[in-house]
Motif scaffolding. Structure first.
Motif, PDB file in Angstrom:
ATOM      1  N   GLN A 454      -3.872  63.211  26.331  1.00 53.30           N
ATOM      2  CA  GLN A 454      -4.090  63.194  27.780  1.00 53.30           C
ATOM      3  C   GLN A 454      -5.392  63.884  28.152  1.00 53.30           C
ATOM      4  O   GLN A 454      -6.134  63.402  29.009  1.00 53.30           O
ATOM      5  N   ILE A 457      -8.487  61.730  27.708  1.00 55.11           N
ATOM      6  CA  ILE A 457      -8.736  60.649  28.672  1.00 55.11           C
ATOM      7  C   ILE A 457      -8.852  61.171  30.100  1.00 55.11           C
ATOM      8  O   ILE A 457      -8.887  60.385  31.056  1.00 55.11           O
ATOM      9  N   ALA A 459      -6.631  62.923  31.831  1.00 60.73           N
ATOM     10  CA  ALA A 459      -5.373  62.965  32.585  1.00 60.73           C
ATOM     11  C   ALA A 459      -4.791  64.372  32.505  1.00 60.73           C
ATOM     12  O   ALA A 459      -5.150  65.147  31.614  1.00 60.73           O
ATOM     13  N   VAL A 469       1.832  56.849  30.128  1.00 68.80           N
ATOM     14  CA  VAL A 469       1.005  57.333  29.018  1.00 68.80           C
ATOM     15  C   VAL A 469       1.171  56.446  27.801  1.00 68.80           C
ATOM     16  O   VAL A 469       0.210  56.249  27.032  1.00 68.80           O
ATOM     17  N   ASP A 471       1.546  53.189  27.983  1.00 68.53           N
ATOM     18  CA  ASP A 471       0.679  52.053  28.281  1.00 68.53           C
ATOM     19  C   ASP A 471      -0.779  52.386  28.004  1.00 68.53           C
ATOM     20  O   ASP A 471      -1.537  51.553  27.478  1.00 68.53           O
ATOM     21  N   ARG A 472      -1.202  53.622  28.342  1.00 69.67           N
ATOM     22  CA  ARG A 472      -2.570  54.025  28.079  1.00 69.67           C
ATOM     23  C   ARG A 472      -2.857  54.033  26.575  1.00 69.67           C
ATOM     24  O   ARG A 472      -3.928  53.640  26.125  1.00 69.67           O
ATOM     25  N   ARG A 475      -3.402  50.528  25.223  1.00 66.77           N
ATOM     26  CA  ARG A 475      -4.659  49.881  25.612  1.00 66.77           C
ATOM     27  C   ARG A 475      -5.869  50.434  24.878  1.00 66.77           C
ATOM     28  O   ARG A 475      -6.945  49.867  24.945  1.00 66.77           O
ATOM     29  N   ARG A 476      -5.704  51.547  24.172  1.00 66.68           N
ATOM     30  CA  ARG A 476      -6.867  52.160  23.497  1.00 66.68           C
ATOM     31  C   ARG A 476      -7.007  51.669  22.068  1.00 66.68           C
ATOM     32  O   ARG A 476      -6.043  51.377  21.402  1.00 66.68           O
TER      33      ARG A 476
END
Length: 476
Positions: A454, A457, A459, A469, A471-472, A475-476
Motif C-alpha cells: 500500500q 502505491i 495508499a 487492494v 484488485d490493485r 492490475r500491477r
C-alpha cells in the motif's frame, strides 16, 4: 502447527466451546501470537494437589487390562462421522491413511502413556478405570483441519458476541454473585467485568461448553494427527484431574480440542490455575461459581493484569496518518500518540499521558482505531486473537455501563474468501512483499506485506485486506 505467530486461525484450535466454534472463522482476520489458553498451553499459578516429584526407581509395568489387544479399529474402518479424507493442512500425519494407521494403533498408544501417568502420581487403578473405554473419535480430525472458505468481518464478529441478551444475562450474573466477584477482585486485583465477559463469551454463562469427553478427545489427539506431542500433555493432565478427584468424568466434558468448564480451561491450564476458592476440597471450574471466578482471575493475575487500568481506548485516527505506526510491536506513550494526531473518540481526555499503548486498526483507515494498553495483552494471553480480545474488552465495558463504539465500521466492505486470500498472498509474494508460505490465513506477516504494498502505491498503509487492494494487486 508451526508458525502460529504468523498466520494461524487460532481460535478454532483452541477455544472449543460450542459458542466459540460457531464464530471461529473470524479469527483468521486478526490472528495473533500463540494462544495462552490452548494450543500453546496456559502458564500456571496453581500446582495440582498430589503432584509427585523425584525419580522413579523402577519402571512399572502397564496394567494388564491395558495391554494392546485387537479390537474395533484393527480393521481400519473409519467411523461414519469421519469424512475419511485427507486433512486440509497437508501434514503427513493428517492423510487418511495415516489417520487410519494411527487409529488402529490407538490402544497401544494409550497403554504407552502409563509410565508417564505413573510418574505424575496417577495410580494403576485410576489409569485402568479412566482409560478402559476410550476409543478414537476420528470426527475430530475433520474439525482439526477444517479450512472455512468464508470468514466474518470483525464488526460481524462483535455483533455475534456482544449481544443485548448476553449483556442482560451478564448483568444478572454480576448481581447474583456480587459478593463472590468482590472477594475475588480483592484477592487477585482483577476486574470483575473482564471475568464476567470471559464467562459470557466462552460458554454463554455455562450454557454452551461442549459435550465431548475431554479425556477421550485428548487421547484421540495424543495418538492421532499432527499435534500429538502437545495433546499428550493435555491427556495426561486430564488423567491427573480425574485421579485427584477434582472433577468426575461426567463433569470433564467440553470441546473437541479439550477445553472445558465455564471459562474453557485446557487440562494443563486447570493444573496451573484452578483455585479451590470456597475451600470445599475440590477445584471445580465447571459448576462451582467461586472456583470458576477465582480460577479465571488467577490466570489474569499471572498474565500481568494491572489493577485499576483499562484495556484500551477507542480513538480517532487523523487523515493522512502513517499506519506503519499501527503495529503491536510499536508502543508509544499516550502523549506521543497525541502528538501524532490520535485523539480519544468522543473528545474525552486520556486519564494518563504516560501510559504506553499500541495502535490497532482492525478495519483499516475507514474504521475506528484503538489504543491498546498492557491489559489488552493480558486478554490476548487468554486467547491470541485481536478480535477476541477486542470483544472481551468491549463486552466488559458494556457490562460496566458503557455504550457502543462511537465510530462506524466500514460495513460496505466485502470480506475476502479463502481463495481470494490465497491469491492476495500469492500476488504479494510475486511482487516481493511477502516471504511466507501462502495459506489463506491473514496474520501479522501478511498485514506487514500489505502495508508495504500500500505504501508503494501511495495508499493508506493500514494492512487491511479489502477487495479494493486485491484488485490493485491484480492490475500491477
Amino acid at each position: 502447527m508451526t508458525r502460529i505467530d504468523r498466520e494461524q486461525s487460532a481460535w478454532l484450535m483452541v477455544a472449543g466451546a460450542a459458542l466459540t466454534v460457531s464464530v471461529v472463522a473470524v479469527v483468521s482476520l486478526m490472528a495473533g501470537p500463540a494462544h495462552g489458553q490452548t494450543a500453546s498451553g496456559r502458564g500456571g499459578l496453581v500446582q495440582p494437589r498430589g503432584d509427585i516429584t523425584g525419580s522413579i526407581q523402577q519402571q512399572p509395568q502397564a496394567p494388564r487390562q491395558m495391554r494392546p489387544a485387537p479390537r474395533r479399529m484393527a480393521q481400519a474402518a473409519p467411523p461414519k462421522e469421519w469424512s475419511g479424507e485427507d486433512g486440509a493442512s497437508g501434514h503427513p500425519l493428517m492423510t487418511a491413511d495415516a489417520i487410519r494407521r494411527s487409529a488402529a494403533n490407538f490402544d497401544r498408544c494409550v497403554a504407552g502413556f502409563w509410565p508417564e501417568a505413573h510418574r505424575r502420581g496417577v495410580s494403576q487403578a485410576s489409569f485402568q478405570r479412566f482409560t478402559a473405554d476410550l476409543s478414537p473419535d476420528l470426527r475430530i480430525m475433520d474439525l482439526m483441519d477444517s479450512q472455512p472458505e468464508f470468514t466474518k468481518a470483525v464488526w460481524d464478529y462483535l455483533d455475534i458476541l456482544v449481544t443485548d441478551a448476553r449483556l442482560a444475562r451478564g448483568r444478572e450474573v454480576l448481581a447474583q454473585h456480587a459478593a463472590t466477584f468482590a472477594a475475588v477482585e480483592k484477592a487477585y486485583g482483577v476486574d470483575r467485568y473482564i471475568i464476567a465477559a470471559i464467562w459470557g463469551i466462552e460458554s454463554n454463562y455455562s450454557t454452551q461448553g461442549g459435550d465431548r469427553s475431554v479425556l477421550n478427545s485428548t487421547a484421540t489427539l495424543a495418538c492421532i494427527g499432527r499435534r500429538q506431542g502437545y495433546f499428550k500433555d493435555e491427556f495426561l493432565a486430564a488423567l491427573e484431574i480425574l485421579h485427584h478427584g477434582d472433577l468426575t468424568p461426567q463433569q470433564l466434558r467440553g470441546s473437541w480440542a479439550g477445553a472445558f468448564g465455564a471459562t474453557q480451561f485446557m487440562p494443563t491450564a486447570f493444573k496451573r490455575f484452578a483455585v479451590d476458592f470456597d475451600r470445599d476440597g475440590k477445584r471445580n471450574v465447571v459448576d462451582d461459581v467461586p472456583d470458576i471466578i477465582a480460577s479465571t482471575a488467577a490466570k489474569f493475575k499471572k498474565d500481568n493484569w494491572q489493577q485499576g487500568q483499562t484495556w484500551g481506548y477507542e480513538v480517532e485516527v487523523p487523515q493522512g496518518f502513517n499506519y506503519l505506526h499501527a503495529d503491536r510491536a510499536k508502543s508509544y506513550t499516550i502523549g506521543q500518540w497525541e502528538q501524532l494526531g490520535v485523539r480519544r473518540a468522543g473528545g474525552k481526555p486520556f486519564p494518563r499521558n504516560s501510559d504506553k499503548a499500541f495502535l490497532l486498526a482492525p478495519a483499516g483507515a475507514d474504521g475506528p482505531g484503538f489504543l491498546m494498553l498492557g491489559n489488552f495483552r493480558s486478554i490476548m494471553r487468554y486467547n491470541p486473537s485481536e478480535a477476541y480480545a477486542l470483544a472481551i474488552g468491549h463486552f466488559a465495558d458494556r457490562l460496566r455501563g458503557g455504550g457502543p463504539f462511537l465510530q462506524e465500521w466500514p460495513r460496505q466492505e466485502r470480506v475476502l474468501s479463502r481463495t481470494e486470500r490465497l491469491e492476495l498472498q500469492q500476488l504479494l509474494a510475486q511482487r516481493g512483499f511477502y516471504r511466507g508460505e501462502p495459506d489463506g490465513n491473514l496474520g501479522g506477516e501478511t498485514r506487514n506485506a500489505l502495508r508495504s504494498f500500500q505504501a508503494s502505491i501511495g495508499a493508506p498503509a493500514d494492512g487491511f485486506a479489502s477487495s479494493g487492494v486485491l484488485d490493485r494487486l491484480r492490475r500491477r
